[in-house]
Design a protein around this motif. Sequence first.
Motif, PDB file in Angstrom:
ATOM      1  N   LYS A 152       0.841  -1.205   0.000  1.00  0.00           N
ATOM      2  CA  LYS A 152       0.000   0.000   0.000  1.00  0.00           C
ATOM      3  C   LYS A 152       0.873   1.250   0.000  1.00  0.00           C
ATOM      4  CE  LYS A 152      -3.860  -2.314   2.295  1.00  0.00           C
ATOM      5  NZ  LYS A 152      -4.734  -2.392   3.494  1.00  0.00           N
ATOM      6  N   LYS A 153       2.014   1.155   0.674  1.00  0.00           N
ATOM      7  CA  LYS A 153       2.947   2.284   0.665  1.00  0.00           C
ATOM      8  C   LYS A 153       3.462   2.531  -0.748  1.00  0.00           C
ATOM      9  CE  LYS A 153       5.808   2.527   4.087  1.00  0.00           C
ATOM     10  NZ  LYS A 153       6.985   2.296   4.979  1.00  0.00           N
ATOM     11  N   CYS A 155       1.913   1.848  -3.518  1.00  0.00           N
ATOM     12  CA  CYS A 155       0.815   2.449  -4.280  1.00  0.00           C
ATOM     13  C   CYS A 155       0.660   3.928  -3.974  1.00  0.00           C
ATOM     14  CB  CYS A 155      -0.485   1.695  -3.988  1.00  0.00           C
ATOM     15  SG  CYS A 155      -0.550   0.025  -4.679  1.00  0.00           S
ATOM     16  N   ARG A 156       0.788   4.282  -2.724  1.00  0.00           N
ATOM     17  CA  ARG A 156       0.633   5.690  -2.333  1.00  0.00           C
ATOM     18  C   ARG A 156       1.753   6.542  -2.921  1.00  0.00           C
ATOM     19  NH1 ARG A 156      -0.874   6.920   3.774  1.00  0.00           N
ATOM     20  NH2 ARG A 156      -2.676   5.789   2.971  1.00  0.00           N
ATOM     21  N   HIS A 157       2.987   6.064  -2.843  1.00  0.00           N
ATOM     22  CA  HIS A 157       4.123   6.860  -3.308  1.00  0.00           C
ATOM     23  C   HIS A 157       4.209   6.938  -4.824  1.00  0.00           C
ATOM     24  CE1 HIS A 157       5.367   7.436   0.690  1.00  0.00           C
ATOM     25  NE2 HIS A 157       6.097   6.351   0.871  1.00  0.00           N
ATOM     26  N   GLU A 161      -3.426   2.862  -7.759  1.00  0.00           N
ATOM     27  CA  GLU A 161      -4.586   2.458  -6.968  1.00  0.00           C
ATOM     28  C   GLU A 161      -4.362   1.065  -6.385  1.00  0.00           C
ATOM     29  OE1 GLU A 161      -9.269   1.108  -7.554  1.00  0.00           O
ATOM     30  OE2 GLU A 161      -8.099   1.861  -9.267  1.00  0.00           O
TER      31      GLU A 161
END
Length: 427
Positions: A152-153, A155-157, A161
């Motif tokens: 998830k990290k 994907c965020r950086h 999605e």
Amino acid sequence: MSALPEAIEESSGCSTQLRGGITLFGMDADEALATVTERLSGEGRPERNLATFLTTSIEPEAHRLYRTYLNYNLVDREQYPAIDALLRDCVGIIGTLWHGDDSRVVGSATTGSSEAAMLAGASLLRSWQERSGREWTRPNLVMGAGAHACWKKFCRHWGVEARVAPATGEGPALNGPAVERLCDERTIGVVGILGSTLDGRYEPIAEIAAELDRLQEQRGIDVPLHVDAASGGFIAPFLDSEMLWDFRIPRVVSINASGHKSGMVLPGLGWLLWRDRSRRRAELGVSINYLGGDDAHYELTFSRSAAPVVLQYYNFVRLGFAGFRKVHARCRSLARLLATRLQATGRLRVLGDGSELPVVVVTAEPPVDLRELSKRLAELGWAVPVYTLPPKQEDVEVMRIVVRNDLTSDDVEDIASAVEDFVSHAN
């Protein structure tokens, strides 16, 4: 010897502090050692931390190697060619364990599986951009609810999605139907987990790959598969050799594992291997020449100690295939024994029985309170986590015990007896 220690001794009587709390003058080495040791004296012993998957004990000989090579910089390949050759040998050994073509597999040592995830994800993203031509369309990455937070990290950086299959009554694992439902033309890849930290179970990698093959046949969508084998990558090759999960599956383009977990190396070391050079995107490499050579570096981190890589190679030559198998078989056996004991209490339901990762995960039947049980174990010196499962199962509270190679049969007996005693007095 630097003149600094003498200067410190001359001024050690002054304790004037500068802004931020640092003293104007220091103290001699023995006093500094005593000060730090006293501050850390209340910390628990790592080997009694049943929450962590990380290695907490190594042999004295391995300690000597670690201390010797602690100040060798792994990135200085030109200056330390023997260490670089040793690293490449480790990649070759791991690639063979994962059934890769030794003439084609390429890989990197990372500071852990989190860095490996960033690199693997970046390669998936660049490959998708090249084949789709949709650089400005927001892509997605498919994973199960049991995926590590590092994905998830990523994907965020990277502006991706995160499409997460929710946990079900069967657990947090990703499966074929979920893959079919979540993947589309914007999917850069699917992440399959070989050993969830939540319940210790393997996701069905072969089933996921087969679904992706059908997706390409029926809808023309070509989605690569990355296997996050952070915990299972150094277990499955030795204990589950017939299981299909690795480079024997054509759909698998890359695999990561944590050397500092079941690779039995002190933190922090991860490994990331790609099926071939085309999957490790060349544009992610950065060429440098100011260390004496002219080489491309793909890792996100730069200067770091070579000691963990040295320890990984030490483990390979020290244990061999049979030694790794013996260590992990013993851990799995102890985990299954512990799971059987906890299930037999009648008040604990086993969700992870240690038959894949050597991890025991239980939930409690009333009136047993897992958080109170965790406190009781803490009083006996054991750190045991209690947490809730991911969304759609967040009302389920579980307790997890990781059985590592430094946990003895006597330790397992003590833990099981303590749990049995607590449960028998619950009302």
